[in-house]
Each structure stands twice: as structure tokens, then as C-alpha cells.
Design an enzyme around this catalytic site. Sequence first.
Site, short mmCIF file in Angstrom:
data_model
loop_
_atom_site.label_atom_id
_atom_site.label_comp_id
_atom_site.label_asym_id
_atom_site.label_seq_id
_atom_site.Cartn_x
_atom_site.Cartn_y
_atom_site.Cartn_z
N TYR A 192 42.11 40.13 42.20
CA TYR A 192 42.30 40.04 40.74
C TYR A 192 41.22 39.19 40.09
CZ TYR A 192 44.89 39.12 36.37
OH TYR A 192 45.28 39.00 35.05
N LYS A 210 38.44 40.35 37.36
CA LYS A 210 38.39 39.77 36.01
C LYS A 210 37.09 39.00 35.78
CE LYS A 210 42.40 41.19 34.43
NZ LYS A 210 42.48 42.11 33.29
P1 NAD Z 1 52.03 43.98 32.26
O1 NAD Z 1 52.07 44.30 33.71
O2 NAD Z 1 53.22 43.38 31.62
O3 NAD Z 1 51.62 45.30 31.43
C1 NAD Z 1 50.52 46.07 31.84
C2 NAD Z 1 50.62 47.47 31.27
O4 NAD Z 1 49.52 48.22 31.80
C3 NAD Z 1 51.91 48.20 31.71
O5 NAD Z 1 52.49 48.85 30.60
C4 NAD Z 1 51.42 49.20 32.75
O6 NAD Z 1 52.20 50.39 32.81
C5 NAD Z 1 50.00 49.48 32.26
N1 NAD Z 1 49.13 49.98 33.32
C6 NAD Z 1 49.08 49.57 34.62
N2 NAD Z 1 48.18 50.29 35.29
C7 NAD Z 1 47.63 51.16 34.40
C8 NAD Z 1 46.64 52.16 34.52
N3 NAD Z 1 46.05 52.42 35.68
N4 NAD Z 1 46.31 52.86 33.41
C9 NAD Z 1 46.92 52.62 32.22
N5 NAD Z 1 47.88 51.68 32.08
C10 NAD Z 1 48.22 50.97 33.14
O7 NAD Z 1 50.74 43.04 32.05
P2 NAD Z 1 50.43 41.96 30.90
O8 NAD Z 1 50.91 40.66 31.35
O9 NAD Z 1 50.84 42.50 29.58
O10 NAD Z 1 48.83 41.93 31.01
C11 NAD Z 1 47.97 42.64 30.13
C12 NAD Z 1 46.53 42.26 30.46
O11 NAD Z 1 46.37 40.85 30.30
C13 NAD Z 1 46.12 42.58 31.90
O12 NAD Z 1 44.78 42.99 31.94
C14 NAD Z 1 46.29 41.24 32.59
O13 NAD Z 1 45.49 41.15 33.74
C15 NAD Z 1 45.86 40.30 31.51
N6 NAD Z 1 46.39 38.93 31.67
C16 NAD Z 1 47.73 38.68 31.67
C17 NAD Z 1 48.18 37.37 31.83
C18 NAD Z 1 49.64 37.00 31.82
O14 NAD Z 1 49.95 35.80 32.03
N7 NAD Z 1 50.57 37.92 31.59
C19 NAD Z 1 47.24 36.33 32.01
C20 NAD Z 1 45.90 36.63 32.01
C21 NAD Z 1 45.47 37.94 31.83
#
Ligand code: NAD
Length: 249
Positions: free
Chosen positions: A157, A161
Site C-alpha cells: 500500500y 501511494k
Molecule cells: P473504502 O474502502 O471505504 O472505499 C473505497 C471504494 O473504492 C469502495 O466503494 C470500493 O468498492 C471502491 N473500489 C475498490 N476497488 C475498486 C476498483 N478496482 N475500481 C473502482 N472502485 C473500486 O476506502 P476509503 O477509506 O473511502 O478510501 C478512499 C481513498 O482514500 C483510497 O484511495 C484510500 O487508500 C485513501 N485513504 C484512506 C484513508 C482512511 O483512513 N480511510 C487514509 C488515507 C488514504
Amino acid sequence: MTNNCLSGKTALVTGCGRGIGKAIAMTLSNAGADIILNDIDKEAVGLLSEQINATGRRTVIHTGSIGLKKDVEKLFSIARKEFHHLDILVNNAGITRDNMLLKMTDQEWDQVIDINLKGVFYCTRQAAAMMKDQTYGRIINLTSVSALMGNPGQVNYTASKAGVIGLTKTLARELARYQITVNAVAPGFIETPMTETIPDPIKQTIISGIPLGRAGSPQDVANLVRFLSSDDSSYVTGQVISCNGGLYT
Ligand code: NAD
């Protein structure tokens, strides 16, 4: 920033069925943008589409994986056919497949790189081709505090990123001549389905290390993305902007 700062704009948000992506899609539509909704979860984007349409904004749905080139080609052929232009791309979709290095499988490595990094490359290449002809664009990539700090158990991951950060900085330089800005947002610990499986004691330890004393919400991240999507950010490009409550400075 006015309430309708994105009026007349079209935005594409990947992975917007839930979590941060959903908040971004809602926030950009509330600011006046029409939205192309992408996710692998058909039901979730269907429900979100109904919610956004009820506010008077137009939506188009694409169900498919941004990690698959043919799905991304379909996504952008829909964008071209339905809207003829694209102003904002939010590369939000991302996954985790955590494991310590010595236990990590090739499949766990490949899945995360394919979706989190190669998917951003596929989508951005298509979007830039549309934005170049318009001499206008906003590209916003979701990276992570984990890419800046490192995080045990997330070598796949954090590598993906960190790759997104390199891609952001290079494309900011490549695409500036077309008035396309490219920035990355680095969330800290945000309460979404991605983080809800973390055991409570670990969550409490993480939160105790956040100077602002709370986990972030998807809306905290969406507010920053709205700024980067708007004309108010027209002189901001190539930046990685953290949204982490002070967790990492
Ligand atoms: P989440 O898992 O809650 O939601 C992710 C969404 O992406 C889901 O609806 C899923 O169905 C969709 N998805 C997964 N694989 C996919 C694909 N191949 N094609 C299209 N859609 C796809 O994640 P989140 O927490 O909302 O994270 C959103 C973004 O923010 C991500 O890139 C994550 O890495 C980043 N992020 C999240 C956090 C956190 O604390 N939640 C922290 C840092 C970065």
C-alpha cells in the site's frame, strides 16, 4: 469559494460507492458539478446516483474496475459520449491487502499496485487527453499519510501511494502547459469502511497520537478536494496536501 463554485463543471470520481469517494461526489455535486460515478459496487453507485439526481445535478454511472484497462476505456468512452468534456478527475479508488513483508503474497502485492497505482495511471492518461484539448483540468489523487510515514504491514500500500506522489509531481510539470493542475491529498486516519475493521484498541492508540484529538471524517477530506477542484486553487499544482489532524507534520 461560493456555494456554486463548480457550476457547469463535470467531475469523475473513482471508487465513490462509499467512504471518502462518496463524500467527494456529494460535495462536488453540491458545489454545482455533474458527476460521473465509478465503482465496482453497482448497487452503491446506483443509490448515490439517485441521491445526487434528487439535488438537480446530472450523473452517469460506470460499474467496473479502474485496475482493468478495458474497464477504464469504457469509463472514458461514457464520459466522452455523455458529457463531451471533463474538468475534474478524482483518483480516489483504492484498496488495502495488508501483511508483513515475509508473509506477503505476490497476489497481495500485485492487486494493490494494479488498483492503487496502475489504475491511477490508466485514468489519468485518459483524462489528460480530454483536458488537454480543453486547456483546463483539475486532477486530484488520493495518497496517504502511510506513504509519508511508512506503516508496518503495508509495504504494498505504501509503495503504491508513494508511487502516486511521484506520478503527481511529474504530471504537474508535464501538464501545466495545458493549464491542468495535478495535486495529491494525503488523508490521515479517516473513519470509513476501509478503517472500520481495525480493532478498537489499535484505533484508540492511533487517535491518541492525533493532535486534534479525533479521527477524520470523509467530509474533512472532501472539503479539501472541493478546494483543489475549484478555480480558487488555480495556482496550486504538484503539491501533496495532508488532511490528518496533525498526525504527521
Ligand atoms: P473504502 O474502502 O471505504 O472505499 C473505497 C471504494 O473504492 C469502495 O466503494 C470500493 O468498492 C471502491 N473500489 C475498490 N476497488 C475498486 C476498483 N478496482 N475500481 C473502482 N472502485 C473500486 O476506502 P476509503 O477509506 O473511502 O478510501 C478512499 C481513498 O482514500 C483510497 O484511495 C484510500 O487508500 C485513501 N485513504 C484512506 C484513508 C482512511 O483512513 N480511510 C487514509 C488515507 C488514504
